[in-house]
Scaffold this motif. Structure first.
Motif, PDB file in Angstrom:
ATOM      1  N   PRO A   1       0.849  -1.194   0.000  1.00 28.81           N
ATOM      2  CA  PRO A   1       0.000   0.000   0.000  1.00 28.81           C
ATOM      3  C   PRO A   1       0.882   1.241   0.000  1.00 28.81           C
ATOM      4  O   PRO A   1       1.999   1.208   0.517  1.00 28.81           O
ATOM      5  CB  PRO A   1      -0.779  -0.113   1.319  1.00 28.81           C
ATOM      6  CG  PRO A   1      -0.628  -1.524   1.746  1.00 28.81           C
ATOM      7  CD  PRO A   1       0.652  -2.023   1.187  1.00 28.81           C
TER       8      PRO A   1
ATOM      9  N   ILE B   1       2.746   2.237   3.218  1.00 25.32           N
ATOM     10  CA  ILE B   1       3.877   1.395   3.629  1.00 25.32           C
ATOM     11  C   ILE B   1       5.043   1.570   2.667  1.00 25.32           C
ATOM     12  O   ILE B   1       6.203   1.584   3.077  1.00 25.32           O
ATOM     13  CB  ILE B   1       3.436  -0.077   3.698  1.00 25.32           C
ATOM     14  CG1 ILE B   1       2.381  -0.231   4.783  1.00 25.32           C
ATOM     15  CG2 ILE B   1       4.623  -0.991   3.962  1.00 25.32           C
ATOM     16  CD1 ILE B   1       1.940  -1.635   4.999  1.00 25.32           C
TER      17      ILE B   1
ATOM     18  N   LEU C   1       7.195   4.290   3.586  1.00 29.54           N
ATOM     19  CA  LEU C   1       8.019   4.006   4.762  1.00 29.54           C
ATOM     20  C   LEU C   1       9.190   3.094   4.404  1.00 29.54           C
ATOM     21  O   LEU C   1      10.316   3.305   4.837  1.00 29.54           O
ATOM     22  CB  LEU C   1       7.155   3.345   5.842  1.00 29.54           C
ATOM     23  CG  LEU C   1       7.849   2.964   7.143  1.00 29.54           C
ATOM     24  CD1 LEU C   1       8.206   4.228   7.905  1.00 29.54           C
ATOM     25  CD2 LEU C   1       6.956   2.072   7.986  1.00 29.54           C
ATOM     26  N   ILE C   2       8.923   2.099   3.571  1.00 30.10           N
ATOM     27  CA  ILE C   2       9.921   1.043   3.382  1.00 30.10           C
ATOM     28  C   ILE C   2      11.051   1.506   2.465  1.00 30.10           C
ATOM     29  O   ILE C   2      12.201   1.102   2.646  1.00 30.10           O
ATOM     30  CB  ILE C   2       9.244  -0.252   2.851  1.00 30.10           C
ATOM     31  CG1 ILE C   2      10.170  -1.443   3.008  1.00 30.10           C
ATOM     32  CG2 ILE C   2       8.833  -0.134   1.415  1.00 30.10           C
ATOM     33  CD1 ILE C   2       9.495  -2.760   2.738  1.00 30.10           C
TER      34      ILE C   2
END
Lengths: 327, 347
Positions: free
Chosen positions: A115, A118, A121-122
């Motif tokens: 998504p 995420i 963030l990753i």
């Protein structure tokens, strides 16, 4: 003379200047190969091919070299480096396998399934993991992971089983492999993401149109087509793992010992020392001539290894050009 | 995921193709995807899907865990006087001083390394993209830089040691009375560090130059500029962002490297000047950096002062994160996936 320098450069002169600076890189490589080979020669001369074999205790041989004085005899050059080579192959191979598993799935996740929140963030996390210095990984490995493994994962019976051969303290193969895998995973993820992006989306959409689900389309079309890029990434990450010195010397236990896979689970806890770690640890006694020759011989082996890995990644990447994709 | 629009290729006899999808239809497609339930998939696919989520979240957890742990330890042990006091040799952690010297050493070595690496890398990249003749030489240099990028830093360190112990480099380091050149100094270590940073600056600069459309060069030639002037006035200014990205990444690599410091800088606790010329004596002298300080204070080194190691490692991590943040600021507009291999130092 100064006036000539001040006037605008002609094309030819600019080309020559830039080309000369670029050739500096080639000179560096050639000098590196020549100097390291010259320095390594005595060690190979006195040992022959038995340099690569297991004979005697490596740690004792290296200690003897430190004490051998400025004019060592031929016996002082004795070295059977197989335990170190074996340790290098073992840590590099296991860490690469572990990292390949993680990076392949994470790259699919990043490219297709994550998504948006995420993904945001990753991606910075992967970039940060790639930038963290190896000494910090080593510090966490030796101060957090190794004590945890030593006190919780190794049972007393395992320790007493092998106490006359090698003491188990926590630092060893398992911790080294895990930390090394964390270090090289970001590089592999980057290559895999690159490779997956370079495959035309239409191929995957074609598979989707034929009715397979999204995972199957990704796995059997895109990943399959991106295999050369993935393998090239694996090879380059292997080169990185091969040369990692500081982190391994901190967390691998620093013993010239060959862990035996037949020992079962204890195998993962047995200490070892790789070629690169040996070089960094014994660098302070490099003034002893026999030690110096041995260390340069190890460096030469590492240099040859990384050179062949670079060559390998270049060869593997050739089929990709067929598709007209990047890199 | 962008839905590619297809030009409608209508030909006689065939039913007309549907018109290109409009943004309104896109939303519909997205909605349908949500309805596609994982539970209808085959078991193997579901297992793969779960593993994938687990792997992705594990990476997140590791990254967040490392940063949080280092921040916790850093806040716990880092005190202002640690940064501003000189280190001293002492068994007791509370008396062994701070790490001012290693911090200065890190800044100094990073500066030397990047100052040497950047011009060479820019020159090599410019030559390969803009000149590149003869082709075999260009290809050779290209692979040469790839080989340097893959060479272990410990091998580069040993190479530096033998190279700078040659007599002609005696001005760069301490020379013993017998004429033996020591080979270890900030200058020699910085020169070898430049080999570590060079591939990153090169890769980013080359990427930027290749992305410049040919008509920019042609416009410059049409105005009567020479090739050299085009490079100097048009091309290099427009890849400034790429060069700074590469330089920042290279600085991060230099600041984080330990093996070269341990072998080629002596990894001593304090800056140890050599010679009498102010300025040059520091460059000719030995010293240590934050990385070697962490290494020596970890249980693997002699110091075995975990608190100091954590504090120094935290400062080092802050420097690295700051450099990475700088890269993000510079490259925000041009980044595609954020994971280009040239940004991670592996080509």
């Amino acid at each position: 003379m100064l006036d000539r320098l001040r006037e605008p450069w002609t094309d030819k002169r600019a080309g020559l200047m830039l080309g000369a600076l670029a050739c500096f890189v080639l000179a560096a490589i050639v000098f590196m190969l020549v100097f390291v080979a010259i320095k390594a020669w005595p060690s190979f001369q006195h040992n022959g091919l038995s340099w690569f074999s297991a004979k005697g205790n490596v740690d004792q041989q290296l200690d003897a070299m430190v004490n051998s004085g400025p004019n060592p005899s031929s016996a002082d050059y004795q070295l059977g480096a197989w335990p170190l080579i074996y340790a290098t192959l073992l840590t590099t191979g296991l860490a690469t396998l572990l990292a390949l598993f993680f990076s392949l799935f994470s790259a699919i996740f990043i490219v297709e399934f994550a998504p948006e929140r995420i993904r945001r963030l990753i991606v910075p996390i992967v970039r940060l993991l790639a930038a963290v210095p190896s000494v910090i990984y080593g510090l966490i490995g030796i101060l957090v992971l190794a004590p945890f493994v030593g006190s919780s994962l190794i049972s007393e019976s395992q320790k007493s089983d092998v106490q006359f051969v090698i003491p188990l303290t926590g630092t060893g193969l398992g911790v080294a492999v895990i930390v090394l895998a964390v270090m090289i995973t970001p590089i592999m993820i980057a290559f895999t993401v690159d490779g997956l992006h370079s495959i035309p989306t239409a191929w995957r959409e074609g598979a989707l149109a034929l009715g397979v689900n999204r995972w199957r389309a990704m796995w059997s079309v895109t990943v399959r087509a991106a295999r050369p890029a993935i393998i090239a990434g694996v090879v380059l990450a292997t080169a990185r793992a091969l040369g990692e010195a500081i982190m391994i010397s901190m967390v691998a236990g620093s013993k010239g010992f060959s862990p035996n896979p037949l020992d079962g689970l204890t195998f993962l806890f047995e200490p070892l020392r790789t070629l690169a770690a040996t070089v960094v640890e014994d660098a302070e006694s490099i003034n002893a001539p026999s030690m110096q020759a041995s260390l340069y011989a190890m460096a030469l082996v590492l240099l040859a290894g990384s050179f062949f890995l670079s060559l390998g990644s270049w060869i593997i990447k050739q089929p990709l050009k067929k598709y007209g994709t990047r890199s | 995921m962008a839905v590619p629009t297809r030009p409608s290729t209508q030909s006689a006899g065939l039913p007309p193709l549907p018109p290109p999808r409009s943004p309104g239809k896109k939303r519909e497609a997205k909605k349908r995807r949500v309805n596609e339930s994982v539970s209808t998939w085959r078991l193997t696919d579901r297992i793969g899907y779960v593993i994938m989520w687990a792997a992705g979240l594990t990476i997140c957890a590791i990254g967040v865990g490392i940063v949080a742990f280092m921040a916790f330890k850093g806040v716990q042990y880092l005190r202002p006087q640690l940064i501003f006091s000189h280190p001293t040799v002492d068994v007791d952690q509370s008396a062994s001083g701070g790490f001012l010297d290693p911090l200065l050493g890190t800044l100094l070595i990073t500066l030397i390394g990047i100052i040497i690496a950047t011009p060479i890398a820019i020159a090599a990249a410019t030559w390969i993209v803009e000149y590149g003749r003869p082709t075999w030489l260009a290809r050779l240099i290209d692979s040469g830089i790839e080989i340097i990028a893959g060479t272990p830093d410990i091998v580069i360190a040993l190479f530096g040691l033998v190279l700078f112990q040659q007599g002609i480099f005696s001005w760069m380091s301490f020379t013993a009375e017998g004429g033996a050149v020591f080979g270890r100094s900030f200058l020699t270590a910085g020169a070898m560090m430049s080999l570590i940073a060079l591939p990153m600056v090169f890769a980013n600069t080359r990427e930027g130059l290749q992305a410049i459309p040919a008509h920019v060069r042609e416009a410059s030639y049409a105005l009567g500029k020479t090739k050299a002037a085009t490079i100097r006035r048009v091309l290099l200014p427009s890849v400034k962002a790429n060069i700074s990205t590469g330089a920042a990444l290279g600085m991060g690599r230099i600041a984080g490297d330990t093996a070269i410091i341990v072998v080629l800088l002596g990894a001593s606790l304090r800056l140890d000047p050599s010679g009498s010329v102010p300025g040059l004596n520091v460059l000719k002298g030995t010293g240590g950096t934050l990385t070697s300080y962490v290494y020596n204070n970890s249980p693997a080194g002699e110091g075995n002062a975990a608190e100091k190691a954590y504090a120094a490692a935290f400062v080092l991590l802050l420097i690295i994160i700051a450099l990475n943040f700088g890269v993000d600021l510079i490259a925000r507009s041009s980044a595609k996936t954020g994971l280009e291999t040239s940004r991670l130092g592996a080509r």
